[in-house]
Scaffold this motif. Sequence first.
Motif, PDB file in Angstrom:
ATOM      1  N   GLU A 157       0.873  -1.289  -0.130  1.00 23.22           N
ATOM      2  CA  GLU A 157      -0.237   0.411  -0.358  1.00 23.22           C
ATOM      3  C   GLU A 157       0.244   1.327   0.253  1.00 23.22           C
ATOM      4  O   GLU A 157       0.350   2.271  -0.151  1.00 23.22           O
ATOM      5  CB  GLU A 157      -0.409  -0.021   1.218  1.00 23.22           C
ATOM      6  CG  GLU A 157      -0.233  -0.213   2.899  1.00 23.22           C
ATOM      7  CD  GLU A 157       0.192  -1.058   3.209  1.00 23.22           C
ATOM      8  OE1 GLU A 157       0.668  -1.386   4.591  1.00 23.22           O
ATOM      9  OE2 GLU A 157       0.290  -1.562   2.287  1.00 23.22           O
ATOM     10  N   LEU A 158       1.925   1.055   0.805  1.00 29.21           N
ATOM     11  CA  LEU A 158       3.253   2.128  -0.106  1.00 29.21           C
ATOM     12  C   LEU A 158       4.510   2.315  -1.115  1.00 29.21           C
ATOM     13  O   LEU A 158       4.673   3.036  -0.834  1.00 29.21           O
ATOM     14  CB  LEU A 158       3.570   2.077   1.640  1.00 29.21           C
ATOM     15  CG  LEU A 158       3.168   2.543   2.696  1.00 29.21           C
ATOM     16  CD1 LEU A 158       3.439   2.044   3.850  1.00 29.21           C
ATOM     17  CD2 LEU A 158       1.715   3.720   3.082  1.00 29.21           C
ATOM     18  N   TYR A 159       3.743   1.330  -1.609  1.00 30.00           N
ATOM     19  CA  TYR A 159       5.041   1.090  -2.956  1.00 30.00           C
ATOM     20  C   TYR A 159       4.982   2.039  -3.669  1.00 30.00           C
ATOM     21  O   TYR A 159       3.465   2.873  -4.183  1.00 30.00           O
ATOM     22  CB  TYR A 159       4.687  -0.479  -3.773  1.00 30.00           C
ATOM     23  CG  TYR A 159       5.452  -0.504  -4.690  1.00 30.00           C
ATOM     24  CD1 TYR A 159       6.897  -0.779  -4.446  1.00 30.00           C
ATOM     25  CD2 TYR A 159       5.074  -0.039  -6.556  1.00 30.00           C
ATOM     26  CE1 TYR A 159       7.933  -0.757  -5.580  1.00 30.00           C
ATOM     27  CE2 TYR A 159       6.098  -0.292  -7.163  1.00 30.00           C
ATOM     28  CZ  TYR A 159       7.104  -1.020  -6.719  1.00 30.00           C
ATOM     29  OH  TYR A 159       7.931  -0.831  -8.051  1.00 30.00           O
ATOM     30  N   GLY A 160       5.751   2.537  -3.904  1.00 33.95           N
ATOM     31  CA  GLY A 160       5.742   3.499  -4.653  1.00 33.95           C
ATOM     32  C   GLY A 160       5.655   5.545  -4.294  1.00 33.95           C
ATOM     33  O   GLY A 160       6.160   5.854  -4.993  1.00 33.95           O
ATOM     34  N   LYS A 161       5.500   5.175  -3.085  1.00 35.92           N
ATOM     35  CA  LYS A 161       6.026   6.786  -2.741  1.00 35.92           C
ATOM     36  C   LYS A 161       6.983   6.999  -1.724  1.00 35.92           C
ATOM     37  O   LYS A 161       7.593   5.880  -1.900  1.00 35.92           O
ATOM     38  CB  LYS A 161       4.749   6.595  -1.302  1.00 35.92           C
ATOM     39  CG  LYS A 161       3.542   6.001  -1.694  1.00 35.92           C
ATOM     40  CD  LYS A 161       2.579   6.240  -0.531  1.00 35.92           C
ATOM     41  CE  LYS A 161       1.156   6.666  -1.100  1.00 35.92           C
ATOM     42  NZ  LYS A 161       0.098   6.357   0.460  1.00 35.92           N
ATOM     43  N   PRO A 162       7.650   8.116  -2.313  1.00 39.24           N
ATOM     44  CA  PRO A 162       8.997   8.574  -1.518  1.00 39.24           C
ATOM     45  C   PRO A 162       9.055   7.527  -0.639  1.00 39.24           C
ATOM     46  O   PRO A 162      10.483   7.847  -0.127  1.00 39.24           O
ATOM     47  CB  PRO A 162       9.361   9.802  -2.016  1.00 39.24           C
ATOM     48  CG  PRO A 162       7.608  10.501  -1.274  1.00 39.24           C
ATOM     49  CD  PRO A 162       6.592   9.164  -1.953  1.00 39.24           C
ATOM     50  N   ASP A 163       8.910   7.849   0.542  1.00 37.42           N
ATOM     51  CA  ASP A 163       9.184   7.954   1.855  1.00 37.42           C
ATOM     52  C   ASP A 163       8.742   6.478   1.864  1.00 37.42           C
ATOM     53  O   ASP A 163       8.463   5.987   3.760  1.00 37.42           O
ATOM     54  CB  ASP A 163       8.469   8.488   2.981  1.00 37.42           C
ATOM     55  CG  ASP A 163       7.335   8.201   3.081  1.00 37.42           C
ATOM     56  OD1 ASP A 163       6.293   7.896   2.131  1.00 37.42           O
ATOM     57  OD2 ASP A 163       6.254   9.328   3.892  1.00 37.42           O
ATOM     58  N   ALA A 164       7.995   5.669   1.004  1.00 38.66           N
ATOM     59  CA  ALA A 164       8.364   4.221   1.622  1.00 38.66           C
ATOM     60  C   ALA A 164       8.784   3.432   2.498  1.00 38.66           C
ATOM     61  O   ALA A 164      10.282   3.291   2.831  1.00 38.66           O
ATOM     62  CB  ALA A 164       7.433   2.674   0.751  1.00 38.66           C
ATOM     63  N   THR A 211       3.306  -5.841  -9.085  1.00 38.88           N
ATOM     64  CA  THR A 211       2.979  -4.270  -8.622  1.00 38.88           C
ATOM     65  C   THR A 211       2.125  -3.017  -9.955  1.00 38.88           C
ATOM     66  O   THR A 211       1.026  -2.733  -9.654  1.00 38.88           O
ATOM     67  CB  THR A 211       3.760  -3.598  -7.986  1.00 38.88           C
ATOM     68  OG1 THR A 211       5.230  -3.761  -9.466  1.00 38.88           O
ATOM     69  CG2 THR A 211       4.363  -3.646  -7.059  1.00 38.88           C
ATOM     70  N   HIS A 262      -8.061  -1.503  -4.738  1.00 35.82           N
ATOM     71  CA  HIS A 262      -6.833  -1.617  -5.098  1.00 35.82           C
ATOM     72  C   HIS A 262      -7.090  -3.392  -5.280  1.00 35.82           C
ATOM     73  O   HIS A 262      -6.674  -4.259  -3.749  1.00 35.82           O
ATOM     74  CB  HIS A 262      -5.548  -1.295  -3.858  1.00 35.82           C
ATOM     75  CG  HIS A 262      -4.957  -1.656  -4.605  1.00 35.82           C
ATOM     76  ND1 HIS A 262      -3.896  -0.921  -5.271  1.00 35.82           N
ATOM     77  CD2 HIS A 262      -3.823  -2.474  -4.826  1.00 35.82           C
ATOM     78  CE1 HIS A 262      -3.228  -0.809  -5.755  1.00 35.82           C
ATOM     79  NE2 HIS A 262      -2.266  -2.424  -5.213  1.00 35.82           N
TER      80      HIS A 262
END
Length: 501
Positions: free
Chosen positions: A307-314, A363, A373
């Motif tokens: 659910e956090l994949y692709g976010k800069p702070d993952a 992904t 999702h």
Amino acid sequence: MLNFLKKTAAKVWAKNHVKQSENYKKNAVEDQQKLLLQLVKTAEKTLFGREHRFEEITSVEDYQNRVPISDYEGIKHYIEKVKRGQRNILWTDTPEYFAKTSGTTSGAKYIPISREGMPYQIAAAQSALFHYISQKGNADFVNGKMIFLQGSPELEEIFGIKTGRLSGIVAHHIPNYLQKNRLPSLKTNLIEDWETKVDEIVKETEKENMTLISGIPPWLIMYFEKLIERNGKKITELFPNLQLIVTGGVNFEPYREKMNELLGKPVDTVQTFPASEGFFAFQDDYTKEGLLLLTNHGIFYEFIPLELYGKPDAPRLTLKDVELHRDYALILTTNSGLWSYSIGDVVRFISKDPYRILVSGRTKHFTSAFGEHVIAFEVEEAMKATVEKFPAQITEFHLAPQVNPAEGLPYHQWFIEFEKEPGNFEAFKKNLDDEMRKRNTYYDDLISGNVLQPLIITKLKKNAFQEYAKSEGKLGGQNKIPRLANDRKIGDFLEIFKISH
């Protein structure tokens, strides 16, 4: 006598191998940390190592601070340098092979396989068979004929680097003691057209003593159907000594019932998780679900919560941090020069002693047109549960969102090619929708809130999915058809094969 000795030797090798493997199952976390630092040390003088100051890295945290997550687009400029003959770019010297794969956004991908990396591909496959022999006490298959449904072993060269499909590369590394038992012939294996190739494989194998058959489930099914069509016999009647099916590439469970129907009776199955980037896992215990993650095979793993994949702070988790029954994007650092590389697969841990995973999706393969999702694992499990409840058989299926229907609320459209339709189609459809609602709370909320109507099933004519694969030039070999998508590209093609009611 020779057959007895061969079988006995296989059992002894298997027992010793499994005993030795207990160490890495117990020491996975420590082994992974040591491995990463070894990989970094080896690649210090490469272009990538110099650019990312590998000489200063002394911990996993140092590494993660210096090396960002990357996909193929992110390393493509390094690969292009290697393809032009430059050395010491991602890994020491040049790769032994390029595994050529078909990409969606990047066109063809060229995945490097180093001299250090290739032996692990073979060792993992052997380890899977040794675990099977040890646990089952069955090595009878070593005395019969074996077939590996694979791509052409013909390789081209790019600046001296041999290049081809992974399965074709692996064909050059089959151990000598298996070569004389192996089918099909080189002449047949070199055939590029998949349908022609399978027809020739059928002719070559139908009279043989087949004991092991390996391949991706949809292409195994195609091979089995052609055998049955020519001979009028179930597979275990045709091959009474068939001991083992080895599968990889996709989740086997949705194909199990169809496979058993073609086989005539259940045959032992070993599930594996190989890819051009490495051989990650295999089924080591046939009493338990899941695949053993190979933690000492030249690959360091990181995991990003899906659910956090692709976010800069993952967060970038290592083995010690993962939680059970949670979906993670799989990130690889390998002894072939891939550094924190996002392969696109999603995994779910079901055990931490030892570390066992399920491959739960991709992904890029999901349906979230309405914020739900939905991932592959959910649709596969929902289908499996429904098929178990109803006397139906599925050849293949695909889920696409219908955002702008001609009338009524939007919905999830399931394109299904039935081998055998359920007796009560409406009940089957309702059960499938209920199973989806159980597995995905967002989808359940959308149905409850009248944002979506319950799913709609579109029945397809026979071979619809094969025709789609053919249209994309992806028939056979390691190619797989996505089980779901966030657009209607595949769905719109499949509409051509709709069975009118």
